[in-house]
Design an enzyme around this catalytic site. Structure first.
Site, PDB file in Angstrom:
ATOM      1  N   ASP A  46       0.848  -1.201   0.000  1.00 28.41           N
ATOM      2  CA  ASP A  46       0.000   0.000   0.000  1.00 28.41           C
ATOM      3  C   ASP A  46       0.876   1.241   0.000  1.00 28.41           C
ATOM      4  O   ASP A  46       2.101   1.147  -0.025  1.00 28.41           O
ATOM      5  CB  ASP A  46      -0.894   0.016   1.256  1.00 28.41           C
ATOM      6  CG  ASP A  46      -2.176  -0.778   1.063  1.00 28.41           C
ATOM      7  OD1 ASP A  46      -3.051  -0.292   0.327  1.00 28.41           O
ATOM      8  OD2 ASP A  46      -2.291  -1.879   1.634  1.00 28.41           O
ATOM      9  N   ASP A  95      -6.168   1.714   6.284  1.00 27.02           N
ATOM     10  CA  ASP A  95      -7.253   0.747   6.047  1.00 27.02           C
ATOM     11  C   ASP A  95      -6.827  -0.283   4.987  1.00 27.02           C
ATOM     12  O   ASP A  95      -7.281  -0.267   3.858  1.00 27.02           O
ATOM     13  CB  ASP A  95      -8.563   1.453   5.656  1.00 27.02           C
ATOM     14  CG  ASP A  95      -8.395   2.420   4.481  1.00 27.02           C
ATOM     15  OD1 ASP A  95      -7.243   2.719   4.094  1.00 27.02           O
ATOM     16  OD2 ASP A  95      -9.427   2.879   3.947  1.00 27.02           O
ATOM     17  N   ASP A 151      -7.028  -3.407   3.062  1.00 28.33           N
ATOM     18  CA  ASP A 151      -8.061  -4.437   2.960  1.00 28.33           C
ATOM     19  C   ASP A 151      -7.677  -5.641   2.104  1.00 28.33           C
ATOM     20  O   ASP A 151      -8.485  -6.526   1.912  1.00 28.33           O
ATOM     21  CB  ASP A 151      -9.431  -3.864   2.544  1.00 28.33           C
ATOM     22  CG  ASP A 151      -9.354  -2.899   1.390  1.00 28.33           C
ATOM     23  OD1 ASP A 151      -8.361  -2.921   0.657  1.00 28.33           O
ATOM     24  OD2 ASP A 151     -10.305  -2.121   1.224  1.00 28.33           O
ATOM     25  N   ASP A 152      -6.420  -5.687   1.595  1.00 21.96           N
ATOM     26  CA  ASP A 152      -6.046  -6.883   0.833  1.00 21.96           C
ATOM     27  C   ASP A 152      -4.628  -7.341   1.168  1.00 21.96           C
ATOM     28  O   ASP A 152      -3.721  -6.528   1.313  1.00 21.96           O
ATOM     29  CB  ASP A 152      -6.167  -6.617  -0.672  1.00 21.96           C
ATOM     30  CG  ASP A 152      -5.420  -5.365  -1.094  1.00 21.96           C
ATOM     31  OD1 ASP A 152      -4.239  -5.474  -1.459  1.00 21.96           O
ATOM     32  OD2 ASP A 152      -6.018  -4.266  -1.052  1.00 21.96           O
ATOM     33  N   TYR A 177       4.450   0.708  -1.840  1.00 17.33           N
ATOM     34  CA  TYR A 177       4.544   0.687  -3.311  1.00 17.33           C
ATOM     35  C   TYR A 177       5.923   1.082  -3.851  1.00 17.33           C
ATOM     36  O   TYR A 177       6.552   0.334  -4.584  1.00 17.33           O
ATOM     37  CB  TYR A 177       3.508   1.639  -3.925  1.00 17.33           C
ATOM     38  CG  TYR A 177       2.087   1.151  -3.904  1.00 17.33           C
ATOM     39  CD1 TYR A 177       1.748  -0.110  -4.403  1.00 17.33           C
ATOM     40  CD2 TYR A 177       1.056   1.962  -3.424  1.00 17.33           C
ATOM     41  CE1 TYR A 177       0.421  -0.554  -4.401  1.00 17.33           C
ATOM     42  CE2 TYR A 177      -0.270   1.527  -3.423  1.00 17.33           C
ATOM     43  CZ  TYR A 177      -0.579   0.270  -3.908  1.00 17.33           C
ATOM     44  OH  TYR A 177      -1.881  -0.167  -3.914  1.00 17.33           O
ATOM     45  N   ARG A 234     -14.282  -0.145   2.243  1.00 16.37           N
ATOM     46  CA  ARG A 234     -14.601   1.163   1.649  1.00 16.37           C
ATOM     47  C   ARG A 234     -15.686   1.158   0.583  1.00 16.37           C
ATOM     48  O   ARG A 234     -15.991   2.198   0.016  1.00 16.37           O
ATOM     49  CB  ARG A 234     -13.337   1.802   1.100  1.00 16.37           C
ATOM     50  CG  ARG A 234     -12.408   0.864   0.405  1.00 16.37           C
ATOM     51  CD  ARG A 234     -11.120   1.529   0.017  1.00 16.37           C
ATOM     52  NE  ARG A 234     -10.082   0.535  -0.214  1.00 16.37           N
ATOM     53  CZ  ARG A 234      -8.797   0.789  -0.234  1.00 16.37           C
ATOM     54  NH1 ARG A 234      -8.383   2.000  -0.028  1.00 16.37           N
ATOM     55  NH2 ARG A 234      -7.921  -0.152  -0.470  1.00 16.37           N
TER      56      ARG A 234
END
Length: 644
Positions: A201, A207, A209-210, A313, A500
């Site tokens: 991320d 948050d 989420d994966d 990233y 989200r």
């Protein structure tokens, strides 16, 4: 004698019915007069005294007068007012208040008063929400409004955010409420805590989420497990939190901060797949063959995982490109990154050959100070690590679309039908003038659409692509499986962002029903309407805040020689809209800045070109150098001029 005279009444009636009338929309000008626009071709002049009865944007019926070859419109009846609920700036003091709507073409102050029960003493410069109460065409003497909500004081640094959220009637903060314990859903969870799952991320993301895990298999195959945060393990359908999430439909991402769909305790903590924390997930296990095809043995299951690393990233991209000084913390994590890059490569090639791949556009990020001031705006190109996550998510969403379609026959699907059939012939004709031959029937099929898109992507410039964009239909949210032409896929259903997106939460519940072998209820179509409307409002809010911040950022460049590379994005009768390449700001170049002699200048929206003396000088997608001529803070508009 004339009272109640039936003949006179009849005569009046006759005169009334014989008087020509027209219905249209009022367009104001800065000069006091206006026009009644009936359609694209026909408009009538409205003289300044008559403009006092109406407001820009009102839909009205007007009496048409003809004098000495000149026609003018006299407003008679209000069909639909332009202003109902609006935001604006207050003028005056408590006893004599007025409000100026925050709209580029509404300059006049409207007398107003605070609504009963509104405990705020309004003063000059305050921002407020108001509702129109009186209109001259409704038999009232003048316009009058009621202040229904205080937004903030005039000098608040965060005006762009608070005013924009109030304008679109969107929430300002996270929802209240807390989920303290997981529900008993009757699901058996696989224990995958020993596997080396990683999240990738931005550095600031809370948050997550994966999480992803990859494994090499025999025969040059690869296994990918996509693990997704599991908010429906905490939030029961129909509960207070569920209803709040349903209304919000999405987390609202604005420059500088977000307003989450779920309480922060859930979005940023209990559901977030933090490193070294055990979390419940909904997972999908898939096998990819050597050419990137997703094999048929797709498996959805509930599990618990423990992410072993929160990767960023840029650091992952640098490492894969052999630059920078970041290193994965262990060989196991390094191996995950290598395998995920391999999966990305395979899936990218598969989509390139069998579906469609979007051209990479950079994301623009506002870097803000403590007081909301814009310190910088940076273009963040989409690099290999972004593509790793994107390919994994698209693959997982293809899997969900297939499973929901085959097992249930419904779900929350993203559907895009390509071109509107009504436009197919016009599209084929336009392409023919540019040397591309397509069959008007074939282009309406998924294969035909993909074929055309690949041909357009192979063109030396994006000019032709920009010309046909107006023939495309919009993407929709549907409970019925259907193709997504834009992605080149037979079906697409997202479930990878349930923190989200409410639609992803619905798909989680449906996938859980499939896992348990239970029957599921088809989602109501109303929910797709709410989601589409919220998506529209959130996008408008993001754009509005962005416009405000761009104006603040570029204000000190107005009137200077600072040059910006700018891509032409649209051409209209009045000039050109351009996007500054370095920061994403939209600016307008008025036609007189392009050429001084108006008769020698043709700005054609239809052709996407600007011609001077018959020669094409500019066209959409050209990149030109501009300077900033003016920044109008009250309308948040940026005026540019081409560098000679």
């Amino acid at each position: 004698m004339f009272q109640d005279n039936p003949l006179l009444a009849q005569l009046k009636q006759q005169l009334h019915s014989q008087t020509p009338r027209a219905e249209g929309v009022v367009k104001a000008t800065e000069k006091g007069f206006g026009f009644l626009e009936v359609d694209a071709q026909k408009s009538y002049f409205i003289p300044p005294p008559q403009m006092k009865k109406v407001m820009h944007g009102d839909r009205i019926i007007a009496v048409i007068h003809s004098e000495k070859e000149r026609e003018s419109a006299e407003p008679e009846e209000l069909v639909e007012p332009f202003l109902t609920r609006f935001v604006g700036k207050v003028q005056g003091k408590n006893d004599r208040l007025a409000i100026v709507p925050d709209h580029p073409l509404l300059k006049d102050a409207i007398p107003c008063r605070a609504a009963r029960g509104l405990n705020h003493e309004f003063k000059e410069g305050d921002w407020a929400v108001a509702e129109m109460r009186r209109h001259p065409l409704k038999g009232d003497r003048s316009f009058y409004a009621e202040l229904t909500q205080y937004i903030t004081f005039g000098d608040d640094h965060f005006v762009p955010w608070w005013v924009t959220l109030a304008r679109h009637n969107l929430e300002k903060e996270a929802p209240d409420g807390v989920a303290t314990e997981m529900l008993d859903e009757g699901l058996v969870r696989e224990d995958l805590t020993a596997l080396d799952f990683v999240t990738i991320d931005s550095a600031s993301t809370e948050d997550m989420d994966d999480a992803l895990f990859a494994k090499a298999l025999p025969d040059d195959k690869l296994q990918l497990i996509v693990a997704i945060a599991d908010p429906t393990a905490w939030i029961a359908e129909g509960s207070k939190l569920d209803k709040a999430a349903k209304i919000r439909a999405f987390t609202n991402y604005l420059p500088g901060f977000n307003i989450p769909m779920l309480p922060r305790e859930l979005s940023d903590d209990l559901c977030s797949l933090r490193a070294n924390e055990v979390r419940p997930v909904l997972a999908c296990r898939m096998t990819l063959s050597a050419d990137g095809t997703i094999e048929d043995n797709i498996e959805f299951f509930a599990a618990t995982i423990e992410s072993k690393a929160k990767l960023v990233y840029d650091q992952v991209s640098d490492w894969l490109e052999n630059t920078g000084d970041w290193q994965p913390e262990s060989e196991a994590i390094a191996e995950q990154v290598r395998l995920l890059a391999q999966i990305c490569q395979r899936r990218g090639e598969w989509r390139h050959n069998h579906a469609l791949v979007f051209k990479d556009r950079p994301d623009y990020r506002f870097i803000l100070g403590e007081k909301g001031e814009v310190l910088d705006i940076v273009a963040e190109p989409r690099r290999i690590a972004n593509r790793i996550v994107e390919e994994a998510m698209i693959a997982a969403n293809i899997c969900a679309a297939r499973v929901l379609r085959d097992k249930l026959g419904f779900g929350i699907y993203n559907v895009h039908m390509g071109f509107d059939p009504a436009n197919a012939d016009a599209l084929a004709a336009l392409l023919k003038t540019h040397g591309l031959h397509v069959d008007a029937e074939e282009v309406l099929t998924l294969d035909g659409f993909c074929k055309l898109r690949r041909e357009l992507d192979a063109q030396p410039t994006g000019f032709l692509d920009s010309r046909i964009r107006r023939f495309q239909s919009f993407a929709e949210i549907s409970t019925e499986p259907g193709p997504h032409f834009g992605l080149g896929l037979e079906a697409y259903a997202t479930w990878t962002s349930p923190i989200r997106k409410y639609g992803d939460m619905i798909n989680h519940r449906l996938l859980k029903a499939v896992i348990k072998g239970e029957t599921a209820t088809r989602p109501q179509d109303e929910i797709t309407v709410q989601m589409a409307e919220r998506r529209r409002l959130n996008r408008m809010a993001e754009r509005d805040v962005g416009d405000w911040l761009y104006a603040r950022f570029l204000k000190d460049k107005a009137g200077t020689d600072t040059r910006f590379a700018a891509e032409i994005v649209d051409i209209s009768r009045g000039g050109m809209r351009v996007r500054l390449v370095d920061n994403g700001a939209i600016a307008f170049i008025p036609a007189p800045f392009l050429h001084a002699v108006r008769d020698e200048l043709v700005c054609s929206q239809e052709n996407g070109t600007v011609q001077i003396k018959g020669e094409t000088v500019y066209k959409v997608t050209d990149v030109i150098d501009v300077t900033i001529a003016e920044v109008r803070m009250e309308t948040r508009s940026i005026i540019a001029r081409p560098v000679a």
